[in-house]
Scaffold this active site. Structure first.
Site, PDB file in Angstrom:
ATOM      1  CG  ASN A  72      -0.604  -0.256   2.496  1.00 34.38           C
ATOM      2  OD1 ASN A  72      -0.111  -1.337   2.819  1.00 34.38           O
ATOM      3  ND2 ASN A  72      -0.770   0.719   3.375  1.00 34.38           N
ATOM      4  CG  ASP A  73      -0.108   4.118   2.910  1.00 29.79           C
ATOM      5  OD1 ASP A  73      -1.022   3.500   2.338  1.00 29.79           O
ATOM      6  OD2 ASP A  73      -0.258   4.707   3.991  1.00 29.79           O
TER       7      ASP A  73
END
Length: 600
Positions: A72-73
């Protein structure tokens, strides 16, 4: 030109689409990792199985993705000693969220990447519940330092620091956590211990002290909490936030950086900020990335927006599609600011288990302030153009109402398309209703590409099957508000796939455009199998979309068209398209491959 508009018959949209980043909960199963419940989710994909057809069909060719599993991020991107570093939230154990560590990859060109081992793993009491999002700051003397959020043994969110074990290692493969971690705890009055995360890159104030912001909740307000330090190790909370707002959810992944009107380069926060500079404060909230433009008041040590907008639905967005948790950094190599975000999967968790991977990062983008100082503009980094091949060009096209022009001789599932639309007249623009600004996605869904307007819809149809049962539309409509013109850009996914179990919204955003001065509206669309990124009006509106059409199983059948379904004629003075070659992304082949662009 074919008159084939039957494929754009209005689509009935059953049920309501709700953008939601809250992840599904799995019941216990034999696949659970048995980590004492520290993972948010416990189901994991079987290891070492052969790739499924979905894994190869939907996996991108030139976006940043981990070789397998969940990501993710983006976290702590930087340029250091000739090498770009991308850290990212990563699950070593499977394609769902949980067991988060910092993945680490390196590159010389932002496009081709070598995957290294994890930079940070959850092995101390201050990050045993996860090594979450953070940033990198390069201290004087060329000393990079990571500051990141950890989930501690009590499941509180705290901030930790790590330094390279060996700065002579060009790839910075190993990192040592500070002995005094955590350096920040959510233990002051009014703070929420589970809403305190995602520290920014640091900057130096006029008093010579370091500052950074952390996303948090303070007395029920959303805030970018402000901290000061002399040495980047010992921090003190300032008695007021950098900025706060009482009408929104907790701000994740704040980003704070300087921009200069009329300058499409970047500004280094560790250097003196020139006169006339403005600042952008970005926050991830409501499942999208929003931002405000304003000034950094040095006397008050606070961000002051140019326009105080209480209704956060009217805040500007970095991207109007599937894009979240973005992170920017100053690229000292080329004097620019670069931003990229996480684009999550919009299929189902069971699909992710079958694919063996989930999530990707958008193409790195230059980001700068428009000449009028009102909004940020974005454009893919120039390096992506090294992947272009097999260029085709068309000039002098004219699209009347109902016209389709097929764009052939490129791999339409893996392409870069740039097209200029020139308006023959602006007299036919439909009137603009300012209430549409509150929900441009809703308006895109109501009008669609099948509903003729005065000027528009016109744009591209991509990833279209032979019978048009599957297709994605990226298009513009032009409206007039008094003496101004407002352009709506939509990326309509409602017929992108025949599968019923997908999120298929109609994304959209508005931008103001001086059509009395400039009659051309540009569109650039990068198509990379399941990822589509579009940039309208020179980067005024950007939309990232995730699509899962069956036509990708037989990529030679995917069609692409330029179209116009508005009453006003639209000219196309220039249309260029390229097949995009595959980049090397997180596949170990040695450094020679990314040092020699000819080998990609």
């Amino acid at each position: 030109m074919a008159q084939a508009w039957a494929f754009l018959l209005p689509v009935l949209f059953f049920g309501s689409y709700v953008t939601n980043l809250f992840l599904p909960t799995y019941a216990s199963s034999p696949l659970c990792s048995g980590d004492g419940g520290r993972s948010f989710l416990c189901a994991q994909a079987p290891k070492d199985k052969d790739p499924s057809p979905a894994s190869t069909m939907y996996k991108t060719a030139f976006h940043f993705q981990s070789a397998k599993n969940w990501m993710n991020d983006p976290s702590g991107p930087m340029y250091f000693n000739g090498i770009y570093h991308e850290f990212y939230q990563y699950n070593l154990n499977g394609p769902i969220f949980g067991d988060i560590v910092w993945g680490h990859s390196v590159s010389t060109d932002l496009i081709n990447w070598i995957g290294l081992g994890p930079a940070l793993v959850r092995d101390t009491s201050s990050d045993i519940d996860g090594c979450w999002t953070g940033s990198v700051t390069i201290l004087p003397g060329g000393k990079p330092v990571i500051i990141y959020t950890g989930g501690d043994i009590d499941q509180h969110q705290v901030q930790n620091i790590a330094f390279p074990k060996n700065r002579s290692d060009p790839y910075l493969r190993e990192w040592i956590k500070a002995a005094n971690n955590p350096v920040l705890r959510p233990d002051e009055p009014g703070m929420n211990s589970i809403e305190f995360r995602d520290p920014t890159t640091g900057w130096i104030g006029p008093d010579g002290l370091w500052r950074m912001a952390v996303g948090g909740e303070l007395n029920g307000y959303s805030a970018a909490l402000l901290y000061k330090s002399e040495d980047f190790l010992n921090w003190t909370k300032v008695d007021h936030p950098l900025y706060s707002h009482n009408g929104s959810n907790m701000w994740e992944c704040p980003d704070f950086f300087a921009v200069l009107p009329g300058n499409n380069g970047g500004l280094d926060l560790s250097a003196a900020i020139p006169q006339g500079a403005k600042h952008a404060l970005k926050m991830s909230v409501d499942s999208v990335d929003k931002y405000l433009i304003g000034v950094y008041d040095l006397k008050r040590d606070a961000f002051v927006p140019d326009n105080v907008i209480d209704d956060r639905r009217l805040w500007l967005r970095i991207d109007y599609g599937t894009f979240y948790a973005s992170k920017s950094f100053f690229d000292s190599n080329k004097g620019r600011r670069i931003i990229w975000g996480w684009s999550r999967e919009t299929d189902s968790p069971s699909d992710d288990l079958e694919k063996g991977w989930a999530g990707l990062h958008t193409i790195p983008r230059r980001i700068w302030l428009a000449d009028d100082g009102k909004q940020l503009l974005q454009w893919p980094v120039d390096e992506i153009e090294f992947l272009r091949t097999n260029e085709i060009n068309h000039q002098g096209l004219e699209l009347n109402k109902g016209d389709l022009f097929e764009i052939k001789e490129v791999d339409t599932f893996q392409a870069d398309v740039e097209i200029d639309f020139e308006l023959a007249s602006i007299d036919d623009a439909d009137p603009f209703d300012p209430s549409w600004l509150l929900d441009p996605e809703k308006h895109c869904g109501e009008v669609g590409a099948s509903v003729p307007g005065g000027i528009g819809p016109f744009g591209l149809v991509i990833l279209a099957s032979d019978n048009m049962e599957e297709h994605t539309e990226v298009y513009f409509r032009v409206y007039k508000l008094q003496e101004k013109y407002m352009v709506l850009m939509c990326s309509d996914l409602r017929r992108s796939s025949m599968r019923p179990d997908l999120e298929k919204p109609a994304y959209g955003g508005f931008f103001e455009f001086d059509l009395a001065k400039e009659r051309k509206i540009s569109l650039r669309t990068l198509i990379d199998r399941s990822a589509v990124e579009s940039f309208g009006g020179g980067g005024r509106v950007c939309i990232t979309s995730r699509v899962y059409p069956a036509v990708l199983a037989d990529v030679g059948r995917a069609h692409m068209y330029a179209f116009n379904n508005g009453s006003a004629t639209v000219r196309v003075p220039q249309l260029s398209a390229w097949t995009m070659r595959k980049a090397q992304v997180n596949v170990e082949k040695g450094w020679s491959a990314i040092q020699n662009r000819g080998s990609i």
